[in-house]
Design an enzyme around this catalytic site. Structure first.
Site, mmCIF file in Angstrom:
data_model
loop_
_atom_site.group_PDB
_atom_site.id
_atom_site.type_symbol
_atom_site.label_atom_id
_atom_site.label_comp_id
_atom_site.label_asym_id
_atom_site.label_seq_id
_atom_site.Cartn_x
_atom_site.Cartn_y
_atom_site.Cartn_z
ATOM 1 N N ASP A 184 -4.790 -6.541 4.939
ATOM 2 C CA ASP A 184 -3.958 -7.112 6.166
ATOM 3 C C ASP A 184 -5.017 -7.518 6.919
ATOM 4 O OD1 ASP A 184 -1.829 -7.844 7.842
ATOM 5 O OD2 ASP A 184 -1.775 -6.331 8.468
ATOM 6 N N ASP A 215 4.604 -5.306 5.713
ATOM 7 C CA ASP A 215 3.294 -5.321 4.204
ATOM 8 C C ASP A 215 4.065 -4.357 3.248
ATOM 9 O OD1 ASP A 215 1.194 -6.194 5.494
ATOM 10 O OD2 ASP A 215 0.526 -3.870 6.476
ATOM 11 N N ASP A 273 -0.375 -1.514 6.604
ATOM 12 C CA ASP A 273 -0.308 -0.947 7.542
ATOM 13 C C ASP A 273 0.810 -0.873 7.892
ATOM 14 O OD1 ASP A 273 -0.540 -2.629 9.384
ATOM 15 O OD2 ASP A 273 -1.093 -1.035 10.961
#
Length: 663
Positions: A363, A561, A557
């Site tokens: 990410d 996700d 995080d």
């Protein structure tokens, strides 16, 4: 599980390190028992006394036999002497063997060692019978020391749990157990004290040592309104916190739970050895039995005592201690080494999986970037930049938007006095309008200025980053470039991953694609995709996993996700600022929030796997050689002791080596 419970019954910290039970799963069957030696500081004498007393009596016995050749040291007296030497180290093993037999577990290293040593007594090889059991016990003591060293990081982590919290009640601060403090109460933390619970900082600010949580030695400065976590140590002045989580739900409790549970999740290699030991042990028992019986029918001049001795040597050699000690210890050493580096593996199985990773998907926000907006550039039109910032900050302080906060924070950093704004109006999807120092100020996106028919500079359309466009009294006055800062080690992280054999790096982001591509290019990521919804990230990972040669790790995080973390072969959560959902779903947690730790995790995993397989090879090769020598009558009990205890000690030392490695 509450940490109060963990404090008193911690399976990770307890010293369970017999040859079968430190790796107890390698020998456990249904309804099995615990074999627990007490190795606490308070009972060191009790721990080492049996081995010391046996050693002293064995040495004296050998002196009486071979050097002084005492006339009275024969028959029943000699037997009684060596029996007394044998009992301190032999009885615990015999007891374990009997308990295992009662549970219908006939074939284990306890029964092998008991049969071999009692058999040695039966053929009057008393010194060798004592020596085998003594060195077996010494091997356990070495193993216990190795286990304690491997668990040192985790034990240190447990030691950071504060016993009391100073909570404000009835106008005064009173000592209370952290688990009895409720959410919303105010606690005080003095300089040098450990923070007992997660809480919002009410005081102006202070510096905190976060090493227990993140492995990072550099102090972290936190300001009013920021979150302080249980386990941190206050380094400056007295501060007050408003408790935001119950003790059992604190970040520290969650970390402890993750680490404790790590020892229960076995790697495939460890599970293979468990299955192997269950088959191997009865086979060698019956081979030893055959070694006594078969020669009676085929050998000339059959001497029962000689063939029984060979069978006993065979039993001692065949004990699978080196395997069942060193493999779990190797994985635990890897988990401990990772913990010291601020990386929490939830089990040995994830160490195995991490060692195979060749594709890393990340990410962007919060993983490769700080996740905090910062002012990058201030551009004005014929106006002093300080005056410009003061006017814009006056307006932006009325908003709670992250971009507005970034502008106000920048003004404070520049020591600008923030003015008062009046008649502030928020225009949805556009920005803010208000009066500052008798001037009308507009601050927002380009659509805001277009709405008020204010011309802007054409080049603004080409700026990739987020910008705050400003107009004062109907005229375009300048713009502020806002960007999420790339983490200082992000580029190094990508380089390090490639060095560790990662063939493809991918970045996925919900941010606009232009920003995503710029970040990817600046840190040399192979592929990047922006403008993604959470379900789009899932689709990208599913596409990658269709190629069976790709072992995919996903790093994120945020709460959005969690689905991708669960889908990937290895889910890695950035734990320092990560959401609870991401941390709970992930297989590995990086407490420092440093992307470079991804490569460190891969390196530790591969080093651990290498050590484990070295131990397997060492144990098999040495035991195979000495087993053949023993069956042929060319090896004595002393070679058997080396093949069993010696190889186990070498394997232990090799496993402990992981703790000494620098990653």
């Amino acid at each position: 599980m509450s940490t109060e419970h963990l404090k008193h019954s911690d399976p990770v910290v307890e010293s369970k390190h017999s040859c079968a039970h430190n790796h107890s799963d390698a020998h456990q069957h249904d309804g099995e028992h615990e074999h627990d030696h007490d190795h606490g500081d308070a009972s060191k004498i009790k721990t080492y006394f049996p081995a010391i007393s046996s050693l002293v009596m064995l040495v004296l016995g050998i002196v009486f036999d071979s050097y002084l050749k005492l006339d009275g040291f024969t028959g029943i007296i000699r037997l009684a002497w060596y029996a007394l030497a044998y009992l301190p180290v032999g009885w615990p093993v015999i007891k374990e063997a009997l308990e295992a037999v009662a549970q219908k577990n006939f074939f284990n290293e306890f029964s092998l060692m008991a049969l071999a040593t009692l058999g040695a007594f039966a053929i009057k090889e008393y010194p060798e019978g004592v020596a085998v059991m003594l060195f077996y016990s010494i091997g356990e003591l070495f193993q216990g020391a190795a286990v304690n060293q491997a668990k040192g990081n985790i034990k240190a982590l447990l030691d950071v749990r504060p016993d009391t919290a100073m909570v404000l009640r009835d106008g005064i601060y009173q000592a209370a157990k952290p688990e009895r403090v409720t959410i919303g109460e105010v606690i005080q933390v003095r300089s040098g004290e450990k923070v007992a619970l997660d809480g919002e900082l009410i005081s102006e600010g202070s510096s905190f040592n976060t090493a227990a949580l993140t492995g990072e030695s550099k102090p972290k400065t936190l300001r009013q309104g920021e979150l302080v976590l249980a386990g941190m140590i206050n380094l400056d002045k007295v501060v007050e916190l408003k408790v935001t989580k119950a003790f059992a739900d604190s970040s520290l409790a969650r970390i402890l739970d993750l680490v404790q549970n790590a020892s229960t999740r076995k790697a495939k290699t460890e599970l293979m050895i468990r299955r192997f030991a269950k088959i191997y042990t009865p086979i060698v028992f019956f081979l030893a039995l055959a070694l006594v019986i078969v020669p009676y029918f085929v050998a000339e001049n059959y001497i029962f005592k000689e063939w029984l001795y060979r069978a006993l040597v065979f039993l001692v050699i065949s004990c699978p201690c080196a395997l069942v000690i060193s493999i779990p210890l190797g994985y635990f050493g890897g988990i401990g080494a990772a913990s010291r580096n601020g990386i929490l593996f939830k089990g040995g199985n994830y160490l195995d999986a991490m060692a195979k990773v060749n594709t890393v998907v990340m990410d962007k926000t919060g993983t490769l970037t700080e996740g905090v907006f910062k002012v990058q550039q201030v551009q004005t039109q014929d106006m002093d930049s300080n005056e410009f910032i003061a006017l814009v900050a006056a307006l932006e302080q009325k908003s709670t938007h992250p971009i507005a906060k970034a502008v106000v924070e920048y003004a404070k950093e520049q020591n600008q006095k923030i003015l008062d704004a009046t008649e502030v109006e928020e225009i949805s999807g556009h920005g803010l309008k208000g009066m500052v120092n008798n001037s009308q100020v507009l601050a927002g996106n380009i659509k805001l200025l277009n709405k008020f028919n204010i011309n802007t500079a054409p080049e603004l359309q080409d700026i990739i980053e987020t910008i705050v466009v400003v107009a004062i009294n109907g005229q375009y006055a300048g713009h502020i470039t806002i960007a999420d800062q790339i983490k200082s080690d992000a580029q190094f992280a990508i380089e390090s991953m490639r060095e560790q054999g990662v063939s493809q790096t991918v970045m996925l982001s919900g941010d606009k694609n232009s920003i995503t591509q710029k970040v990817a290019k600046s840190i040399n990521i192979d592929n990047a995709y922006g403008d993604l919804l959470p379900e789009d990230k899932v689709t990208h990972v599913e596409t990658l996993k269709k190629d069976e040669t790709k072992i995919v790790a996903f790093v994120g995080d945020g709460i959005n996700d969690a689905p991708v973390l669960a889908l990937s072969d290895v889910g890695i959560a950035m734990g320092g600022m990560g959401s609870d959902a991401a941390i709970e779903t992930a297989d590995v947690v990086i407490q420092t929030d440093q992307p470079s730790k991804i490569a460190t995790a891969i390196k530790i995993s591969r080093a651990t796997k290498k050590v484990v397989w070295q131990n397997i090879a060492l144990a098999f090769v040495v035991k195979a050689i000495v087993l053949m020598l023993g069956a042929g009558g060319l090896a004595t009990m002393w070679e058997a002791v080396f093949a069993d205890v010696g190889v186990a000690l070498l394997a232990i030392l090799n496993a402990v080596r992981i703790q000494k490695m620098k990653f």
